[in-house]
Design a protein around this motif. Structure first.
Motif, PDB file in Angstrom:
ATOM      1  N   LEU A   1       0.767  -1.196  -0.086  1.00  0.00           N
ATOM      2  CA  LEU A   1       0.104  -0.099   0.073  1.00  0.00           C
ATOM      3  C   LEU A   1       0.841   1.369   0.098  1.00  0.00           C
ATOM      4  O   LEU A   1       0.305   2.596  -0.504  1.00  0.00           O
ATOM      5  N   SER A   2       2.111   1.331   0.723  1.00  0.00           N
ATOM      6  CA  SER A   2       2.929   2.236   0.597  1.00  0.00           C
ATOM      7  C   SER A   2       3.326   2.567  -0.893  1.00  0.00           C
ATOM      8  O   SER A   2       3.680   3.677  -1.087  1.00  0.00           O
ATOM      9  N   PHE A   3       3.864   1.638  -1.445  1.00  0.00           N
ATOM     10  CA  PHE A   3       4.452   2.002  -2.769  1.00  0.00           C
ATOM     11  C   PHE A   3       3.396   2.343  -3.701  1.00  0.00           C
ATOM     12  O   PHE A   3       3.473   2.784  -4.781  1.00  0.00           O
ATOM     13  N   ASP A   4       2.058   1.747  -3.545  1.00  0.00           N
ATOM     14  CA  ASP A   4       0.791   2.263  -4.380  1.00  0.00           C
ATOM     15  C   ASP A   4       0.711   3.627  -4.149  1.00  0.00           C
ATOM     16  O   ASP A   4       0.656   4.533  -4.971  1.00  0.00           O
ATOM     17  N   ALA A   5       0.861   4.289  -2.827  1.00  0.00           N
ATOM     18  CA  ALA A   5       0.635   5.660  -2.580  1.00  0.00           C
ATOM     19  C   ALA A   5       1.917   6.399  -3.277  1.00  0.00           C
ATOM     20  O   ALA A   5       1.424   7.481  -3.600  1.00  0.00           O
ATOM     21  N   LEU A   6       2.819   5.661  -3.074  1.00  0.00           N
ATOM     22  CA  LEU A   6       4.024   6.521  -3.710  1.00  0.00           C
ATOM     23  C   LEU A   6       3.973   6.677  -5.198  1.00  0.00           C
ATOM     24  O   LEU A   6       3.990   7.964  -5.795  1.00  0.00           O
ATOM     25  N   ALA A   7       3.546   5.708  -5.892  1.00  0.00           N
ATOM     26  CA  ALA A   7       3.386   5.762  -7.242  1.00  0.00           C
ATOM     27  C   ALA A   7       2.267   6.593  -7.798  1.00  0.00           C
ATOM     28  O   ALA A   7       2.367   7.321  -8.889  1.00  0.00           O
ATOM     29  N   LYS A   8       1.232   6.938  -6.760  1.00  0.00           N
ATOM     30  CA  LYS A   8       0.058   7.727  -7.480  1.00  0.00           C
ATOM     31  C   LYS A   8       0.453   8.936  -6.786  1.00  0.00           C
ATOM     32  O   LYS A   8      -0.558   9.750  -6.810  1.00  0.00           O
ATOM     33  N   GLU A   9       1.610   9.345  -6.294  1.00  0.00           N
ATOM     34  CA  GLU A   9       2.069  10.736  -5.767  1.00  0.00           C
ATOM     35  C   GLU A   9       0.983  11.204  -4.741  1.00  0.00           C
ATOM     36  O   GLU A   9       0.966  12.417  -4.658  1.00  0.00           O
ATOM     37  N   VAL A  10       0.615  10.266  -3.871  1.00  0.00           N
ATOM     38  CA  VAL A  10      -0.007  10.827  -2.791  1.00  0.00           C
ATOM     39  C   VAL A  10       0.906  11.599  -1.604  1.00  0.00           C
ATOM     40  O   VAL A  10       0.392  12.564  -0.906  1.00  0.00           O
ATOM     41  N   ALA A  11       1.975  11.008  -1.824  1.00  0.00           N
ATOM     42  CA  ALA A  11       3.072  11.725  -0.719  1.00  0.00           C
ATOM     43  C   ALA A  11       4.606  11.192  -1.301  1.00  0.00           C
ATOM     44  O   ALA A  11       4.464  10.273  -1.954  1.00  0.00           O
ATOM     45  N   SER A  12       5.509  11.932  -0.686  1.00  0.00           N
ATOM     46  CA  SER A  12       7.133  11.616  -1.145  1.00  0.00           C
ATOM     47  C   SER A  12       7.191  10.216  -0.264  1.00  0.00           C
ATOM     48  O   SER A  12       6.561   9.956   0.769  1.00  0.00           O
ATOM     49  N   PRO A  13       8.374   9.775  -0.658  1.00  0.00           N
ATOM     50  CA  PRO A  13       8.635   8.621   0.331  1.00  0.00           C
ATOM     51  C   PRO A  13       9.147   8.650   1.716  1.00  0.00           C
ATOM     52  O   PRO A  13       8.614   8.380   2.641  1.00  0.00           O
ATOM     53  N   HIS A  14       9.773  10.050   1.808  1.00  0.00           N
ATOM     54  CA  HIS A  14      10.106  10.559   3.281  1.00  0.00           C
ATOM     55  C   HIS A  14       8.751  10.689   4.115  1.00  0.00           C
ATOM     56  O   HIS A  14       8.746  10.200   5.139  1.00  0.00           O
ATOM     57  N   ASP A  15       7.960  11.415   3.486  1.00  0.00           N
ATOM     58  CA  ASP A  15       6.625  11.678   4.167  1.00  0.00           C
ATOM     59  C   ASP A  15       5.732  10.543   4.423  1.00  0.00           C
ATOM     60  O   ASP A  15       5.144  10.218   5.466  1.00  0.00           O
ATOM     61  N   ILE A  16       5.643   9.563   3.752  1.00  0.00           N
ATOM     62  CA  ILE A  16       5.124   8.148   3.944  1.00  0.00           C
ATOM     63  C   ILE A  16       5.788   7.428   5.014  1.00  0.00           C
ATOM     64  O   ILE A  16       5.018   7.103   5.948  1.00  0.00           O
ATOM     65  N   ASP A  17       6.884   7.137   5.009  1.00  0.00           N
ATOM     66  CA  ASP A  17       7.593   6.449   6.015  1.00  0.00           C
ATOM     67  C   ASP A  17       7.472   7.436   7.438  1.00  0.00           C
ATOM     68  O   ASP A  17       7.408   6.761   8.439  1.00  0.00           O
ATOM     69  N   THR A  18       7.530   8.675   7.293  1.00  0.00           N
ATOM     70  CA  THR A  18       7.544   9.719   8.618  1.00  0.00           C
ATOM     71  C   THR A  18       6.306   9.354   9.101  1.00  0.00           C
ATOM     72  O   THR A  18       6.091   9.148  10.307  1.00  0.00           O
ATOM     73  N   ALA A  19       5.195   9.468   8.315  1.00  0.00           N
ATOM     74  CA  ALA A  19       3.736   9.249   8.944  1.00  0.00           C
ATOM     75  C   ALA A  19       3.554   8.157   9.547  1.00  0.00           C
ATOM     76  O   ALA A  19       2.881   8.133  10.642  1.00  0.00           O
ATOM     77  N   MET A  20       4.169   6.955   9.020  1.00  0.00           N
ATOM     78  CA  MET A  20       3.956   5.736   9.537  1.00  0.00           C
ATOM     79  C   MET A  20       4.666   5.719  10.848  1.00  0.00           C
ATOM     80  O   MET A  20       4.107   4.823  11.730  1.00  0.00           O
ATOM     81  N   ARG A  21       5.950   5.766  11.074  1.00  0.00           N
ATOM     82  CA  ARG A  21       6.527   5.774  12.217  1.00  0.00           C
ATOM     83  C   ARG A  21       5.985   6.712  13.336  1.00  0.00           C
ATOM     84  O   ARG A  21       5.684   6.247  14.449  1.00  0.00           O
ATOM     85  N   LEU A  22       5.495   7.850  12.887  1.00  0.00           N
ATOM     86  CA  LEU A  22       5.015   8.958  14.077  1.00  0.00           C
ATOM     87  C   LEU A  22       3.676   8.975  14.206  1.00  0.00           C
ATOM     88  O   LEU A  22       3.011   8.953  15.394  1.00  0.00           O
ATOM     89  N   GLY A  23       2.881   8.624  13.181  1.00  0.00           N
ATOM     90  CA  GLY A  23       1.314   8.431  13.308  1.00  0.00           C
ATOM     91  C   GLY A  23       0.680   7.471  14.024  1.00  0.00           C
ATOM     92  O   GLY A  23       0.012   7.360  14.842  1.00  0.00           O
ATOM     93  N   VAL A  24       1.523   6.066  13.537  1.00  0.00           N
ATOM     94  CA  VAL A  24       1.265   4.734  14.539  1.00  0.00           C
ATOM     95  C   VAL A  24       2.302   3.918  14.850  1.00  0.00           C
ATOM     96  O   VAL A  24       2.133   2.944  15.082  1.00  0.00           O
ATOM     97  N   ASN A  25       3.402   4.656  15.018  1.00  0.00           N
ATOM     98  CA  ASN A  25       4.596   4.143  15.910  1.00  0.00           C
ATOM     99  C   ASN A  25       4.962   2.904  15.497  1.00  0.00           C
ATOM    100  O   ASN A  25       5.408   2.178  15.984  1.00  0.00           O
ATOM    101  N   TYR A  26       5.138   2.940  13.974  1.00  0.00           N
ATOM    102  CA  TYR A  26       5.709   1.350  13.459  1.00  0.00           C
ATOM    103  C   TYR A  26       7.148   1.640  13.580  1.00  0.00           C
ATOM    104  O   TYR A  26       7.868   2.825  13.733  1.00  0.00           O
ATOM    105  N   PRO A  27       7.986   0.582  13.879  1.00  0.00           N
ATOM    106  CA  PRO A  27       9.220   0.427  14.001  1.00  0.00           C
ATOM    107  C   PRO A  27      10.207   0.926  12.963  1.00  0.00           C
ATOM    108  O   PRO A  27      11.187   1.442  13.162  1.00  0.00           O
ATOM    109  N   LEU A  28       9.726   0.733  11.681  1.00  0.00           N
ATOM    110  CA  LEU A  28      10.251   1.124  10.516  1.00  0.00           C
ATOM    111  C   LEU A  28       9.335   1.877   9.522  1.00  0.00           C
ATOM    112  O   LEU A  28       8.019   1.368   9.521  1.00  0.00           O
ATOM    113  N   GLY A  29       9.690   3.019   8.797  1.00  0.00           N
ATOM    114  CA  GLY A  29       8.643   3.307   7.637  1.00  0.00           C
ATOM    115  C   GLY A  29       8.425   2.021   6.616  1.00  0.00           C
ATOM    116  O   GLY A  29       9.306   1.331   6.296  1.00  0.00           O
ATOM    117  N   PRO A  30       7.286   1.724   6.000  1.00  0.00           N
ATOM    118  CA  PRO A  30       7.175   0.676   5.356  1.00  0.00           C
ATOM    119  C   PRO A  30       7.941   0.753   4.121  1.00  0.00           C
ATOM    120  O   PRO A  30       8.545  -0.419   3.654  1.00  0.00           O
TER     121      PRO A  30
END
Length: 533
Positions: A457-486
């Motif tokens: 789902l992260s690569f799908d969002a990236l391909a559709k230009e929903v957000a930048s790679p940095h912002d996708i990983d940052t959102a998932m680390r800080l928003g839901v406390n994942y150990p790594l960005g997807p």
């Protein structure tokens, strides 16, 4: 436009918990803040509520008395929308109803200046639709804070279809000036966090529905093996089953019933029964209300101690699990190595659908070939979970964030594996210091399928230009406390492995839920061909 000057006034409309939290953030950033609510008297009560929050910060030594006094002097209630006329920014945090938000912003637009920045804190509605009724829709953006707003750092800055880039930049820079970590995304269902996080719950629910493991064991595997801070079942209970299910259903409906976001019938039944989690005293787990009794009483399945084998054979490359070679040696187990045998390449994928149009045995087209394995003294192979099918006597073991630091491993014996081999595998992982949970053999087990879907789902969002790679990983680390960005996780375990897992799952469940997105497939193919993507 850049960040709002601290001398400008910020208005917050909606005096509930979220509105008060946003008001506190703006206030402590140095702004004059107006709080408004449609219910008479609620704005004044909210001002008192924010004051109480500041009192507690003083008591904890996080705010000095002079700052406290100055902040209170900049905070005031606004009994009517007309009182917001001088605001440079208005943040809305009212009920999640599109009509209500549209009417509110139309009223606000009638009194504020044309250069006033408008922001909606919606978590589920289309920012584009909220702005649709405005005379100047370009000045409205999404500014999605996470609860509690004063504590959680992430803010999703959402650009609607009509949002002016200058307005988006101003909202982003203002959130940063307020001490938050803003990430930009386009107006997509669920934005970033609620869109990408769905598999964390959905795959756990699916494993449970197939009766592969109980909720406590699934939670323990995702925490102690996958590295997540909290298991999905406990987290659903904390959020509220009704809230979590509503978000899932909202994203699914917004994506026009895309199977990747299909809600769970098991969760629907839990909601219908009124077992909503901590707030009702029971959800997936029972809760006892009262001092010191807030944690659920549940224990994961853990295998009894077993004897470790004296030696094993490692055949081929274990891929994401190659750290196990060193761990076994450190545990005093003799590790004999040999190359993967060429004659085993055919059929090693063991893929359902093979020979009738399914994907080729080695993984994706042009894939990595046969995966490595650990052969136990009794002859049974241990293989990293990849979702493959086959009639061989094999024990799958789950993906770990870090096999060295993981404290639990899940194993799943196929139907032809005897109890002695399960004991050998159990003893092997116990010798490496791991607790072992034996689960029913379901494709890609627990952690592997969950991580694969998050990466997809992260690569799908990236391909559709929903957000930048940095912002996708940052959102998932800080928003839901994942150990790594997807995306980082996908790079770590390889796009080829993720694609292989999803291809195999898709062969088991040909609904489209597990079909790899084109961007993931492209990266896997590029990596397999030695091309840097």
């Amino acid at each position: 436009m850049t960040a709002l000057d601290r001398s400008s006034t910020v208005a917050v409309v909606g005096a509930g918990t979220m509105g008060q939290g946003i008001a506190q953030v703006a206030l402590l950033a140095g702004h004059r803040v107006l709080l408004h609510d449609a219910v008479p008297g609620r704005a004044a009560a909210a001002v008192d509520g924010v004051g109480g929050r500041l009192d507690r910060l003083v008591a904890k030594g996080r705010l000095n008395p002079a700052e406290h006094k100055e902040a209170l002097g900049r905070l005031a209630p606004a009994e009517g929308v007309a009182d917001l006329a001088g605001a440079a920014m208005v943040v809305e945090a009212v009920v999640e109803d599109l009509g209500a938000k549209q009417r509110l912003f139309a009223d606000i637009e009638a009194v504020v200046a044309d250069d006033c920045l408008l922001a909606t804190n919606t978590s589920s509605l289309s920012v584009t639709a909220v702005a649709g009724a405005l005379r100047l829709p370009g000045r409205l953006v999404g500014l999605h804070f996470f609860n509690p707003a004063p504590l959680l750092p992430l803010v999703e800055v959402v650009a609607g279809a009509a949002s002016d880039p200058a307005a988006v930049a101003a909202a982003h820079d203002t959130a940063a000036a307020w001490g938050k970590t803003p990430v930009r995304c386009t107006d997509t269902p669920g934005f970033l966090v609620n869109r990408i996080a769905r598999p964390f719950y959905a795959e756990a629910l699916r494993v449970y529905e197939e009766r592969a493991a109980d909720p406590a064991t699934i939670d323990a595997l995702l925490r102690e093996c996958g590295g997540f801070a909290m298991g999905p079942f406990a987290l659903m209970d904390l959020i509220g089953q009704d809230v979590n299910e509503a978000v899932t259903r909202s994203v699914w409906e917004a994506f026009l019933h895309d199977p990747k976001f299909t809600p769970s019938l098991a969760q629907r039944r839990l909601v219908e029964s009124g077992r909503l989690g901590r707030k009702t005293g029971r959800g997936w787990f029972p809760y006892q209300h009262g001092p010191g009794q807030g944690e659920p009483a549940h224990e994961p399945h853990t295998a009894e101690p077993a004897a470790a084998p004296r030696w094993v054979v490692v055949r081929g490359d274990l891929g994401p699990a190659r750290t196990l070679v060193a761990l076994m040696a450190e545990a005093g187990i003799e590790v004999r190595t040999e190359e993967a045998r060429p004659q085993e390449a055919d059929g090693r994928g063991g893929r359902a659908g093979e020979g009738d149009g399914g994907a080729p045995a080695g993984g994706v087209s042009g894939g990595p070939g046969p995966r490595g394995e650990i052969v136990l003294p009794g002859g049974v192979s241990l293989r990293l979970a990849d979702g493959s099918a086959g009639g061989e006597p094999v024990i799958a073991f789950d993906l770990a964030l870090d096999y060295r630091t993981a404290t639990r491993i899940g194993i799943a014996p196929s139907a032809r594996v005897h109890a002695a081999a399960v004991a050998e595998a159990t003893g092997l992982f116990q010798a490496m210091g791991k607790r072992v949970s034996v689960v029913r053999d379901v494709p890609a087990m627990v952690v592997a399928r969950t991580v694969a879907m998050l990466v997809d789902l992260s690569f799908d969002a990236l391909a559709k230009e929903v957000a930048s790679p940095h912002d996708i990983d940052t959102a998932m680390r800080l928003g839901v406390n994942y150990p790594l960005g997807p995306l980082e996780w996908g790079e770590l375990i390889s796009a080829s492995y993720v694609c292989e897992v999803l291809d195999n799952l898709h062969a088991w469940y040909p609904t489209g839920r597990y079909a790899p997105c084109p961007e993931l497939r492209r990266r896997a193919d590029a990596a397999d061909c030695g091309v840097i993507s």
